[in-house]
Design a protein around this motif. Sequence first.
Motif, short mmCIF file in Angstrom:
data_model
loop_
_atom_site.label_atom_id
_atom_site.label_comp_id
_atom_site.label_asym_id
_atom_site.label_seq_id
_atom_site.Cartn_x
_atom_site.Cartn_y
_atom_site.Cartn_z
N UNK A 1 31.65 94.18 52.85
CA UNK A 1 31.53 95.26 51.86
C UNK A 1 30.20 95.23 51.10
N UNK A 2 29.31 94.35 51.50
CA UNK A 2 28.00 94.29 50.84
C UNK A 2 28.00 93.49 49.55
N UNK A 3 29.20 93.06 49.10
CA UNK A 3 29.24 92.23 47.89
C UNK A 3 29.00 90.77 48.28
N UNK A 4 28.34 90.01 47.40
CA UNK A 4 28.14 88.59 47.74
C UNK A 4 29.48 87.86 47.81
N UNK A 5 29.50 86.78 48.58
CA UNK A 5 30.73 85.98 48.64
C UNK A 5 30.60 84.72 47.79
N UNK A 6 29.38 84.41 47.39
CA UNK A 6 29.21 83.14 46.69
C UNK A 6 28.19 83.23 45.57
N UNK A 7 27.95 82.09 44.96
CA UNK A 7 27.01 81.99 43.86
C UNK A 7 25.60 82.28 44.41
N UNK A 8 24.88 83.23 43.79
CA UNK A 8 23.53 83.54 44.29
C UNK A 8 22.60 82.34 44.15
N UNK A 9 21.65 82.22 45.08
CA UNK A 9 20.65 81.16 44.99
C UNK A 9 19.78 81.44 43.77
N UNK B 1 12.86 79.28 65.18
CA UNK B 1 12.24 78.11 65.81
C UNK B 1 12.64 78.15 67.28
N UNK B 2 11.84 78.83 68.08
CA UNK B 2 12.13 78.92 69.51
C UNK B 2 12.05 77.54 70.15
N UNK B 3 12.86 77.26 71.12
CA UNK B 3 13.83 78.17 71.75
C UNK B 3 15.26 78.03 71.25
N UNK B 4 15.48 77.20 70.21
CA UNK B 4 16.88 76.82 69.96
C UNK B 4 17.53 77.36 68.70
N UNK B 5 16.78 77.91 67.75
CA UNK B 5 17.52 78.33 66.55
C UNK B 5 16.82 79.38 65.72
N UNK B 6 17.61 80.13 64.98
CA UNK B 6 17.05 80.94 63.91
C UNK B 6 17.96 80.82 62.71
N UNK B 7 17.39 81.06 61.54
CA UNK B 7 18.27 81.16 60.39
C UNK B 7 17.97 82.42 59.62
N UNK B 8 19.03 82.98 59.06
CA UNK B 8 18.94 84.20 58.27
C UNK B 8 19.37 83.82 56.86
N UNK B 9 18.45 84.00 55.92
CA UNK B 9 18.73 83.60 54.54
C UNK B 9 19.04 84.85 53.72
N UNK B 10 20.22 84.87 53.12
CA UNK B 10 20.65 85.98 52.28
C UNK B 10 20.67 85.51 50.83
N UNK B 11 21.16 86.37 49.94
CA UNK B 11 21.07 85.99 48.52
C UNK B 11 22.14 84.96 48.11
N UNK B 12 23.18 84.80 48.90
CA UNK B 12 24.25 83.87 48.53
C UNK B 12 24.66 82.93 49.67
N UNK B 13 24.15 83.15 50.85
CA UNK B 13 24.43 82.19 51.92
C UNK B 13 23.32 82.25 52.97
#
Length: 391
Positions: free
Chosen positions: A264-272, A289-301
Amino acid sequence: MSANPAPARRDPGYLGLTAPVATLPAAWYFDPAQYQRELTQIWYRNWIYACRSSELADTRSFRTLEVGDQSILLVRAEDGELRAFHNTCRHRGAALCRGAAGRFPPVGIVCPYHAWRYNLRGELVQASSSQVGDGFEVRDYGLYRLPALEWNGFIFTALTADPPPFAASLDLPPERLDNWELAKLVVGHRMSKIIACNWKVFWENYNECLHCPGVHPRLSQLVPIFGRALLEQRDDPRWRDHAADDDPQYVGGLRRGALSWTMDGRPVGVPFPKLSLEERAAGHTYLTALPSMFLAAHMDYVRLVRLLPLGPERTAMSIEFLFLPETLSDPRCDLSRAVEFTDLVMSEDAAICEVNQRGLHALPHAAGVLMPEEYVVRQFQDWVRAQLSRA
Ligand code: FES
Ligand SMILES: [Fe+2]
């Protein structure tokens, strides 16, 4: 007359391709010999994400990691140092550890075949024969050592003695994620999937949003520029027409009113707490970081996705959801809205990757063609070619 005319104008700074470009050869996505070349040239020469440091927090704890036909043993030695070895005994080559994780007894690592014993520095302590041949020296038979490093609580290892500098393996300067204080974060949820596709199919799909309107209707609502099949503002040849418009469909970021990547677009946790206004407004910051990973950083997770190749047409994906400890200890925080949303989007991606994989076998299909929006796919394919042509 063409149904898709070339643009009458391309504004300066436009990022897309301006001419059609051939994809990699179709056979590279299923040919076993090509798969082996890619293991050797790419997977065995770059840093590979293994796990969070917290999973190897206790001394004598270990984990194994399978990359192609190689097995890596990661261990937290008694001195607190992280060490990595080939998971192979120096006697006759038996696999030392059969489990994925565990804790060695104080006696160290004992081979299950003839009981050679190693300490956690990888030194052979004792061969099991009642006698040894003339000239046999235990110091000559230590485990095969591999590099390992810890970055912000993430453990990486490599199957070569001289991997590239770690920072050069990331597509952003590592400090770009400092405000997320990644080292502090705790895994609150995990999921995994096996996808019936070549590992490159996954990355190519990750690197474009031409598929977003059709494949990801929910995500395209949450991130309106994705609904225009674009990754960012300057993917539109006439982006300057809307340069002064802060509507997310032009500038990117989440739809108005949404704060995080959740159902629903609402955060689930405490914002960073340290995020800048720009970092919050962006909605997502990706680091790859090819070839093995990516990370997606959002405002709460933060969501970390790891890929491992299982075969020419099989890829293992695992996802870790990272939160502030405060979020995980707060019973009001309901992580499921973030988990469900990721599950939805990643399932859509996995399913379409399998569709892509199946079609690649057509006898006349020697290669495909990239469209203007697929310029990051081209960068990925250039990276693959460059890796394969390294000496
Ligand atoms: S193979 Fe390990 S002790 Fe023989
Ligand atoms: Fe996608």
